[in-house]
Design an enzyme around this catalytic site. Structure first.
Site, PDB file in Angstrom:
ATOM      1  N   TYR A  20       4.256  54.533  67.800  1.00 30.66           N
ATOM      2  CA  TYR A  20       5.252  55.379  67.419  1.00 30.66           C
ATOM      3  C   TYR A  20       6.029  55.984  68.815  1.00 30.66           C
ATOM      4  O   TYR A  20       5.152  56.296  69.500  1.00 30.66           O
ATOM      5  CB  TYR A  20       4.933  56.596  66.628  1.00 30.66           C
ATOM      6  CG  TYR A  20       4.899  56.487  65.161  1.00 30.66           C
ATOM      7  CD1 TYR A  20       6.359  56.881  64.426  1.00 30.66           C
ATOM      8  CD2 TYR A  20       4.203  56.233  64.335  1.00 30.66           C
ATOM      9  CE1 TYR A  20       6.659  56.664  63.311  1.00 30.66           C
ATOM     10  CE2 TYR A  20       4.654  56.245  62.705  1.00 30.66           C
ATOM     11  CZ  TYR A  20       5.788  56.255  62.385  1.00 30.66           C
ATOM     12  OH  TYR A  20       6.229  56.117  60.875  1.00 30.66           O
ATOM     13  N   GLU A  26       9.006  58.586  68.100  1.00 29.69           N
ATOM     14  CA  GLU A  26      10.008  59.344  67.898  1.00 29.69           C
ATOM     15  C   GLU A  26      10.423  60.241  68.964  1.00 29.69           C
ATOM     16  O   GLU A  26       9.501  60.939  69.497  1.00 29.69           O
ATOM     17  CB  GLU A  26       9.499  60.231  66.497  1.00 29.69           C
ATOM     18  CG  GLU A  26       9.368  59.951  65.200  1.00 29.69           C
ATOM     19  CD  GLU A  26       8.966  60.684  64.133  1.00 29.69           C
ATOM     20  OE1 GLU A  26       8.645  62.069  64.426  1.00 29.69           O
ATOM     21  OE2 GLU A  26       9.069  60.300  63.009  1.00 29.69           O
ATOM     22  N   ASP A  45      34.378  49.627  64.832  1.00 29.17           N
ATOM     23  CA  ASP A  45      33.467  48.939  64.459  1.00 29.17           C
ATOM     24  C   ASP A  45      33.597  47.348  64.823  1.00 29.17           C
ATOM     25  O   ASP A  45      34.330  46.715  64.193  1.00 29.17           O
ATOM     26  CB  ASP A  45      33.099  49.238  62.790  1.00 29.17           C
ATOM     27  CG  ASP A  45      32.009  48.367  62.350  1.00 29.17           C
ATOM     28  OD1 ASP A  45      31.517  47.389  62.844  1.00 29.17           O
ATOM     29  OD2 ASP A  45      31.400  48.457  61.122  1.00 29.17           O
ATOM     30  N   THR A  51      26.610  45.652  65.539  1.00 32.68           N
ATOM     31  CA  THR A  51      25.483  45.027  65.304  1.00 32.68           C
ATOM     32  C   THR A  51      24.950  44.288  66.451  1.00 32.68           C
ATOM     33  O   THR A  51      25.944  43.919  67.129  1.00 32.68           O
ATOM     34  CB  THR A  51      25.487  44.399  63.904  1.00 32.68           C
ATOM     35  OG1 THR A  51      26.589  43.378  63.898  1.00 32.68           O
ATOM     36  CG2 THR A  51      25.587  45.299  62.790  1.00 32.68           C
ATOM     37  N   LYS A 107      24.798  39.564  65.301  1.00 31.71           N
ATOM     38  CA  LYS A 107      25.927  38.790  64.962  1.00 31.71           C
ATOM     39  C   LYS A 107      26.436  37.744  66.235  1.00 31.71           C
ATOM     40  O   LYS A 107      25.491  36.940  66.605  1.00 31.71           O
ATOM     41  CB  LYS A 107      27.408  39.341  64.444  1.00 31.71           C
ATOM     42  CG  LYS A 107      26.636  39.983  63.092  1.00 31.71           C
ATOM     43  CD  LYS A 107      27.655  40.810  62.125  1.00 31.71           C
ATOM     44  CE  LYS A 107      27.135  41.396  60.862  1.00 31.71           C
ATOM     45  NZ  LYS A 107      27.956  42.569  60.167  1.00 31.71           N
ATOM     46  N   ARG A 130      17.934  42.061  64.698  1.00 30.96           N
ATOM     47  CA  ARG A 130      18.867  42.568  63.792  1.00 30.96           C
ATOM     48  C   ARG A 130      18.807  43.991  64.272  1.00 30.96           C
ATOM     49  O   ARG A 130      17.426  44.499  64.346  1.00 30.96           O
ATOM     50  CB  ARG A 130      18.299  42.543  62.235  1.00 30.96           C
ATOM     51  CG  ARG A 130      17.889  41.239  61.641  1.00 30.96           C
ATOM     52  CD  ARG A 130      17.974  41.131  60.033  1.00 30.96           C
ATOM     53  NE  ARG A 130      19.335  41.241  59.809  1.00 30.96           N
ATOM     54  CZ  ARG A 130      20.228  40.255  59.553  1.00 30.96           C
ATOM     55  NH1 ARG A 130      19.670  39.013  60.223  1.00 30.96           N
ATOM     56  NH2 ARG A 130      21.453  40.440  59.353  1.00 30.96           N
TER      57      ARG A 130
END
Ligand SMILES: *Cc1c(COP(=O)(O)O)cnc(C)c1O
Length: 474
Positions: free
Chosen positions: A68, A70, A223, A249, A252, A258
């Site tokens: 973790y 955060e 975008d 992203t 691609k 991803r």
């Protein structure tokens, strides 16, 4: 004194924890082998997919997934994040570097898990609930996460939490209608305009959209999920000089795992009406929207792997890959035109082509399923004037994954030939199968394995595709 030999260490683990996947779970291992075979033996023309390098996959499957963290570097809610801090800072630095950005003007958030939630984070960070968004309509090439809705249904949650107005293509030129966009912006007064698409084969005029944004004081979100790789390689015009926020992203054309990157303006001084500088630093708005606004612990295996992909993006090989993507896409378009296909907007400037099958009296759904039966992956897609998204007239194809496998322009001519043969089969079978798309699919499931034309085409596709290595596997 205890000797920490490997035998001693391993005795602390139950044997099961040391098994390979093959030993521990042959079922899942077998399915992965099945997918590897499918990838090797298919021609993948889906423009939003790609293959990642071995190094990118190695980082993704590493121990960086177990902790973790955060918060942000230097301000975490968990201990033991020294290494994670270094990785996140490096990933940020490499992201700016990949697009030649100066850290005095741009910052980047690398934590958002994927593109659609990244867009939602941007809307929630910059806008208040029910604020207005102007974006390209999905049936005209936009993305669901730009707030798609129909007459009867708010399909994307974005359209429930914000007021969304779509702009569209000019139905004659099939290009983005910037005049209509301006008229709509003046009437609708959006607080944010989205420039970006997932099925648009032409260059987007970010400068023109910036002017419209300025005239109504709206944010410009670019975008660039599909085209980021070509932009990083300076093969397509960059939105950075014009946008307030840029989202992409990473899986691609960027060839990473991803994930997504949100670039935002920092410390930029604007001048108000009285000539007084105003500071609009978007860092805290975006960072807070991502965490704690929407997400919990960041996926550090992804962030680590993105950092690897971003370093690859600075290599000469990456640049020549992106140049080949564009050449191959152009070749695919030209070869399809030669075979009397009709293309939306008449051609392509980027990595994808959008075919309008209507003049061939067949639809995208039937052709998609025939092509799938012969190991060619494409997307059915709406084209302007389409009424149905389930049985649209379009087919979306691109050069991104096959170029990663080393396919060249001559070989893309062969691919165009395979598509032509697939379409001819679909035309022939259509009458025999029955009136509905489902009849066609049922017919295919029943007869596909025996049909000589289908089997011949499949055999040719498999032997063609098997020649090319798959990055990450070979
Ligand atoms: C792919 C894409 C997205 C969404 O990305 P996901 O990772 O699938 O959530 C957003 N916008 C555009 C333009 C895209 O092409």
């Amino acid at each position: 004194m205890q000797l920490y030999t490997s035998v001693y260490r391993f005795s602390r683990l139950v044997p099961r924890q040391r098994l390979t996947l093959n030993q521990a779970d042959p079922t899942i291992f077998g399915l992965i082998q099945e997918e590897i075979k499918r990838q090797r033996e298919s021609i993948n023309l889906i423009p939003s997919e790609n293959h990642s390098s071995k190094a990118v996959l190695e980082a993704l499957g590493s121990v960086m997934s177990t902790k973790y963290a955060e918060g942000y570097p230097g301000a975490r809610y968990y201990g033991g994040t020294q290494v994670y801090d270094k990785v996140e800072l490096l990933c940020q630095q490499r992201a700016l570097n990949a697009f030649n950005l100066n850290s005095n003007e741009w910052g980047v958030n690398v934590q958002m898990l994927s593109g659609a939630p990244a867009n939602f984070a941007i809307y929630t960070g910059l806008l208040a609930p029910k604020d207005r968004i102007l974006s390209l309509d999905l049936p005209h090439g936009g993305h669901l996460s730009h707030g798609y809705q129909t007459e009867t249904k708010k399909v994307s949650a974005v359209s429930s939490y914000f007021e969304v107005m779509p702009y569209r293509l000019n139905e004659e030129t099939e290009l983005i209608d910037y005049e209509q966009m301006e008229v709509l912006a003046k009437a609708f007064r959006p607080k944010l305009i989205v420039a970006g698409a997932s099925a648009y084969a032409r260059i987007i005029d970010f400068q023109a959209i910036r002017k419209i944004c300025d005239s109504v004081k709206a944010y410009l979100l670019a975008d660039i999920s599909h085209t980021a790789g070509m932009m990083a390689a300076e093969q397509l015009p960059s939105p950075f000089p014009y946008a307030d926020v840029v989202m992409t992203t990473t899986h691609k054309s960027m060839r990473g795992p991803r994930g997504s990157l949100i670039f935002y303006r920092v410390g930029q001084k604007e001048v108000d009406k009285n000539g007084k500088p105003i500071n609009y630093d978007l860092k805290s708005k975006i960072d807070q929207a991502v965490f704690p606004g929407l997400q919990g612990g960041p996926h550090f295996h992804t962030i680590t792997s993105i950092a690897v992909a971003l370093e690859e993006a600075k290599t000469p090989e990456f640049k020549s890959y992106q140049m080949s993507v564009l050449l191959n896409s152009k070749k695919l378009a030209d070869e399809l035109l030669k075979r009397n296909f009709s293309l939306v907007s008449g051609g392509t400037d980027n990595h994808l082509v959008l075919v309008n099958l209507k003049p061939k009296s067949i639809d995208g759904a039937r052709v998609e399923s025939i092509l799938q039966a012969v190991n060619i992956s494409v997307n059915k897609n709406t084209v302007p004037k389409d009424k149905s998204a389930l049985v649209p007239n379009g087919l979306r194809m691109g050069s991104v994954p096959m170029t990663s496998r080393g396919v060249n322009q001559d070989e893309f001519a062969q691919i165009a030939d395979f598509i032509d043969r697939g379409v001819a089969i679909a035309q022939k079978v259509k009458g025999e199968a029955g009136p509905k798309v489902q009849d066609f699919k049922d017919w295919l499931a029943k007869n596909g394995d025996q049909h000589p034309d289908i089997q011949k085409l499949k055999k040719d596709v498999v032997s063609f595709s098997s020649q090319f290595p798959v990055p990450g596997l070979d």
